[in-house]
Design a protein around this motif. Structure first.
Motif, mmCIF file in Angstrom:
data_model
loop_
_atom_site.group_PDB
_atom_site.id
_atom_site.type_symbol
_atom_site.label_atom_id
_atom_site.label_comp_id
_atom_site.label_asym_id
_atom_site.label_seq_id
_atom_site.Cartn_x
_atom_site.Cartn_y
_atom_site.Cartn_z
ATOM 1 N N PHE A 1 17.743 -46.489 32.385
ATOM 2 C CA PHE A 1 19.195 -46.566 32.258
ATOM 3 C C PHE A 1 19.588 -46.379 30.794
ATOM 4 N N ARG A 2 20.720 -45.706 30.582
ATOM 5 C CA ARG A 2 21.313 -45.584 29.250
ATOM 6 C C ARG A 2 22.417 -46.639 29.165
ATOM 7 N N LEU A 3 22.093 -47.765 28.582
ATOM 8 C CA LEU A 3 23.012 -48.895 28.540
ATOM 9 C C LEU A 3 23.997 -48.767 27.386
ATOM 10 N N THR A 4 25.158 -49.380 27.535
ATOM 11 C CA THR A 4 26.097 -49.549 26.429
ATOM 12 C C THR A 4 26.055 -51.016 26.031
ATOM 13 N N MET A 5 25.587 -51.270 24.799
ATOM 14 C CA MET A 5 25.354 -52.636 24.340
ATOM 15 C C MET A 5 26.290 -52.980 23.176
ATOM 16 N N THR A 6 26.440 -54.269 22.947
ATOM 17 C CA THR A 6 27.267 -54.730 21.833
ATOM 18 C C THR A 6 26.802 -56.105 21.368
ATOM 19 N N LYS A 7 27.128 -56.425 20.113
ATOM 20 C CA LYS A 7 26.952 -57.780 19.573
ATOM 21 C C LYS A 7 28.293 -58.484 19.426
ATOM 22 N N ASP A 8 29.372 -57.766 19.700
ATOM 23 C CA ASP A 8 30.726 -58.298 19.536
ATOM 24 C C ASP A 8 30.970 -59.427 20.543
ATOM 25 N N PRO A 9 31.158 -60.648 20.083
ATOM 26 C CA PRO A 9 31.337 -61.762 21.032
ATOM 27 C C PRO A 9 32.567 -61.609 21.919
ATOM 28 N N GLN A 10 33.558 -60.838 21.473
ATOM 29 C CA GLN A 10 34.769 -60.635 22.273
ATOM 30 C C GLN A 10 34.552 -59.608 23.386
ATOM 31 N N ASN A 11 33.490 -58.827 23.261
ATOM 32 C CA ASN A 11 33.268 -57.761 24.244
ATOM 33 C C ASN A 11 31.875 -57.834 24.865
ATOM 34 N N LYS A 12 31.160 -58.918 24.616
ATOM 35 C CA LYS A 12 29.760 -59.018 25.050
ATOM 36 C C LYS A 12 29.620 -59.803 26.342
ATOM 37 N N VAL A 13 28.857 -59.224 27.272
ATOM 38 C CA VAL A 13 28.448 -59.904 28.491
ATOM 39 C C VAL A 13 26.942 -60.125 28.375
#
Length: 518
Positions: A231-243
């Motif tokens: 899978f090509r995931l979309t990741m983030t460290k942003d606490p407002q946008n992170k699941v």
């Protein structure tokens, strides 16, 4: 009158249904190649239906693959509808020129707009069941919901070549031997250096993820496995946008024992050593299988049985990849066999909350790098993408590296393993012949196959890119319309006329003088 009204209503409804299910051009697969084919055909005046198996069109381009691969391709070759797509992406972000990184949700809007403007009919969550033929012509296809779609010309733009297969067109999958086409890069490739880690459990069985032992393989021999999927995931460290990465429904910590053993030998392994990622938008990153990593997002062995598997088997393989990927992150973040540093680093990351919002923030598509490949009117091989690169019937250009991700993980001994199958050779710009998109005329004369096209495994490696598939899809849409209007075989499309139309629409067809593709 009371009796006749329902009959008249039924007949009228039947007439409407018939009109809605007969088209000049039927495109199966809403991949980027499929979108380009449908838009190109509709712009030429054809009635077009696009059949898509997911709830969204766009294939990997709207499922986490958020870059044009321009780092490994020649940007000037992005032309026609492919170039238009990247230009529209730039405009969506208020930028000039062509954009080469984006967010999946923005790519989705651009593709949807292009299809709506062209007035393409779209049906979602559709899979083909069978194809009905009259001689060498497909008359109609039946979908798994029982509905039927009739058409003059069909275009198979699925990653798997399912319409092609059901129409009785010859195909293959896996890797040819070096001898079959005289390709230096063909077949099994045991070229990676062995890595130290225990490869067997207490009972002497190979650990999960290890497919074979080195003595079972022969260099350059044919092999039925295709390169790994992920899978090509979309990741983030942003606490407002992170699941947070979810725990899979079927979590088996034992499938990560090899990684645990590897961490014993390499305790300083970082999250970035396991997962490849790069920025696509402020605070958002695209993740991919890390080619340089020995264990990453690629689920080695998980791809087995996919190319010709039935839908139930493929659904199981899809879910197994979900479980493997989510389990990998769960292991690195929570398992005591992971290192403290790796647990902390994994915990910093999560899925982007604003992507794939109707799919638990998970990409719709598994990255099917390679499945079936047609054995068509002309089979492209290594020489066609490296030395014999000009073709009289060129309909577009390709330019990526010869790039094959690893195929399998192999035990060299009880204490060492290596990954097998990698190809990474600098590419050259090459011309794509129309013949490679067409079946043998005796097998089918009203089908084009621009995605699972007629390439050897080696030659498919620089072809299997979304910009290239869009170029081939664009050409197929125009060619299909020419054939539909003339009621002729797609093999009989007059090449000068097709090439003139494509050139007028901005599609580049020829190598530059002196170009070496560097």
């Amino acid at each position: 009158m009371f009796i006749r009204l329902p009959i008249l209503f039924f007949l009228a409804a039947a007439a409407v249904f018939a009109a809605e299910t007969n088209y000049d051009v039927v495109v199966y697969g809403g991949t980027p190649g499929g979108v380009a084919a449908a838009v190109a055909a509709a712009r030429e005046g054809a009635s077009v239906i696009l059949l898509e198996e997911k709830q969204h069109v766009g294939g990997l381009t709207t499922s986490g693959l958020c870059n044009s691969e321009v780092v490994h391709m020649q940007a000037w070759t992005f032309s026609g509808i492919s170039g238009e797509f990247y230009q529209r992406l730039a405009k969506a972000y208020g930028k000039p020129g062509l954009l080469h990184t984006w967010e999946s949700k923005v790519a989705q809007k651009v593709f949807d707009e292009m299809l709506a403007e062209a007035k393409v009919t779209i049906r979602y969550k559709q899979r083909i069941d069978k194809a009905e033929k009259n001689g060498a012509r497909i008359v109609r296809i039946t979908l798994t919901d029982g509905s039927q779609i009739a058409g003059k010309v069909f275009i198979d733009c699925s990653y798997e070549g399912d319409l092609m297969a059901r129409a009785g067109v010859s195909s293959t999958f896996g890797r040819e031997s070096k001898e079959q086409y005289g390709e230096e890069l063909a077949g099994v490739r045991l070229s990676d250096k062995p890595v130290r880690a225990k490869t067997r459990d207490e009972k002497g069985q190979l650990l999960p993820g290890i497919i074979a032992t080195a003595d079972q393989l022969k260099a350059s021999a044919a092999d039925p496995l295709v390169q790994n999927y992920n899978f090509r995931l979309t990741m983030t460290k942003d606490p407002q946008n992170k699941v947070p990465f979810p725990k899979p429904k079927s979590y088996d910590p034992q499938r990560y024992t090899l990684l645990a053993n590897y961490l014993v030998e390499h305790p300083h392994t970082k999250f970035s050593d396991i997962v490849a990622y790069w920025p696509i938008a402020p605070g958002k990153f695209e993740a991919n299988n890390h080619q340089a990593a020995v264990i990453s997002l690629g689920h080695f062995g998980g791809q087995r049985g996919y190319p010709e598997g039935d839908y139930a088997a493929r659904d199981r393989i899809y879910q197994d990849h979900v479980d493997y990927t989510q389990g990998l992150f769960w292991f690195t973040q929570h398992d005591p066999r992971s290192t403290e540093a790796l647990r902390k680093q994994t915990a910093e990351w999560g899925l982007a909350k604003d992507e794939f919002v109707d799919n638990d923030n998970w990409p719709y598509y598994l990255y099917i790098r390679e499945a079936r490949r047609m054995l068509g009117a002309y089979v492209m091989t290594q020489k066609d993408v490296q030395t014999d690169r000009k073709k009289p019937d060129s309909i577009g250009l390709g330019s990526h590296y010869i790039d094959c991700h690893h195929v399998q993980r192999v035990a060299v001994s009880d204490t060492e393993f290596c990954n097998e199958g990698r190809l990474w050779v600098v590419g050259k710009v090459y011309e794509i012949p129309y013949r490679a998109l067409t079946p043998k005329p005796t097998e089918c004369e009203n089908l084009l196959v621009p995605v699972a096209a007629s390439f050897s495994h080696v030659a498919f490696c620089p072809y299997r890119l979304e910009p290239t598939w869009m170029a081939a899809g664009h050409a197929s849409g125009v060619a299909a319309t020419i054939a539909a209007k003339a009621n002729s075989a797609i093999q009989n499309v007059e090449m000068a006329a097709l090439q003139a139309k494509l050139a007028a629409q901005g599609q580049l067809l020829r190598l530059k003088d002196g170009d070496e593709g560097k």
